[in-house]
Design an enzyme around this catalytic site. Structure first.
Site, short mmCIF file in Angstrom:
data_model
loop_
_atom_site.label_atom_id
_atom_site.label_comp_id
_atom_site.label_asym_id
_atom_site.label_seq_id
_atom_site.Cartn_x
_atom_site.Cartn_y
_atom_site.Cartn_z
N SER A 78 42.10 17.82 8.53
CA SER A 78 42.97 17.46 9.33
C SER A 78 42.33 16.85 10.61
O SER A 78 42.88 16.80 11.36
CB SER A 78 44.31 18.68 10.03
OG SER A 78 45.38 17.73 10.32
N SER B 22 50.37 16.61 12.39
CA SER B 22 49.59 16.16 11.82
C SER B 22 50.09 15.47 10.40
O SER B 22 49.68 14.51 9.53
CB SER B 22 48.76 17.15 11.70
OG SER B 22 47.74 17.05 12.68
N LYS C 158 49.81 12.02 8.95
CA LYS C 158 48.05 11.54 8.49
C LYS C 158 48.76 11.13 6.80
O LYS C 158 47.67 10.53 6.38
CB LYS C 158 47.42 12.43 8.25
CG LYS C 158 46.61 12.95 9.76
CD LYS C 158 45.47 13.87 10.29
CE LYS C 158 44.98 14.19 11.29
NZ LYS C 158 45.70 15.02 11.69
#
Length: 252
Positions: free
Chosen positions: A88, A31, A34
């Site tokens: 997330s 993640s 991101k």
């Protein structure tokens, strides 16, 4: 740092590398991807824009973190970014990608173009959220560059420093749906204490089976400098924060 594939501590004020372990090794970032998604959204999008979810927000991969966005739901970009960075949410990643580029594939192409523009040349992304894909990789150093680029946006700095976020959006029928999310960052939650003289502003966590435990952080040192630290491929949650705290002790 032990028990981690890679790690780096970078002085963002003086643009110097303080510590480096395998910082150019291509790894799965989970993640931490991101950060790049948010950077592009802030560069090309508008926070007040309304994003309408397609059926592609339904992610079925087991263990995937989801806000629970359904087809037809309407969120502002600001709401989507909070879900993306704070919680997330992988479905928020798809929502943002389709809003900006029409499809996940087109957005991944933009991610790769933008990565090259900021000098992140050992990076190749295939999606906006970091769910596992062999062709999806980056390095600790490239993540530092992406994070540094995202930091120019006040909204990015604000969201990564947020511990709780509450808001309301509308479903396809116009009914309200509540967002109530808290940060995944153990330093911000107060579960983990940074070394003396270091204040953690915020960051982004990432965990998948392939990537293991990952974290990128923004901190201020007693020297008045701003630092970006990255740990990739740590064996588990506990060793991740142990490794990160060890890195932060190098801040003087």
């Amino acid at each position: 740092i032990d028990e981690a594939e890679a790690g780096g501590l970078f002085d963002a004020t003086s643009a110097e590398t303080v510590y480096a372990k395998n910082v150019h090794k291509k790894l799965n970032p989970a993640s931490l991807t991101k950060v790049m998604t948010a950077y592009i959204a802030l560069k090309y999008g508008h926070l007040e824009d309304i994003l309408t979810a397609s059926s592609n927000v339904l992610i079925t991969e087991s263990g995937a973190q989801l806000l629970g966005i359904k087809e037809g739901d309407k969120l502002t970009l600001e709401q989507a970014l909070n879900a993306l960075l704070l919680y997330s949410a992988n479905d928020a990643g798809v929502l943002i990608a389709e809003y900006l580029s029409g499809s996940v594939d087109s957005f991944a192409a933009v991610m790769n173009d933008e990565a090259v523009k900021i000098g992140a040349t050992n990076t190749h992304f295939t999606n906006p959220h970091g769910l596992t894909d062999e062709e999806h990789y980056t390095t600790a150093y490239d993540l530092y560059l992406m994070f540094n680029a995202a930091m120019q946006y006040e909204e990015f700095r604000r969201i990564i420093n947020t511990t709780e976020y509450k808001s309301t959006y509308k479903d396809r029928e116009g009914n309200p749906k509540n967002i109530e999310i808290t940060t995944t960052n153990a330093y911000l939650k107060g579960d983990i204490t940074p070394p003396e003289g270091v204040s953690v502003i915020g960051g982004k966590t990432g965990t998948t089976k392939a990537a293991k435990s990952c974290l990128i952080l923004l901190s201020n040192g007693a020297d008045g400098h701003t630092y970006i630290s990255v740990v990739l491929g740590s064996t588990d949650h506990d060793s991740l924060y142990k490794n990160m705290t060890t890195l932060l002790t190098d801040i003087h």
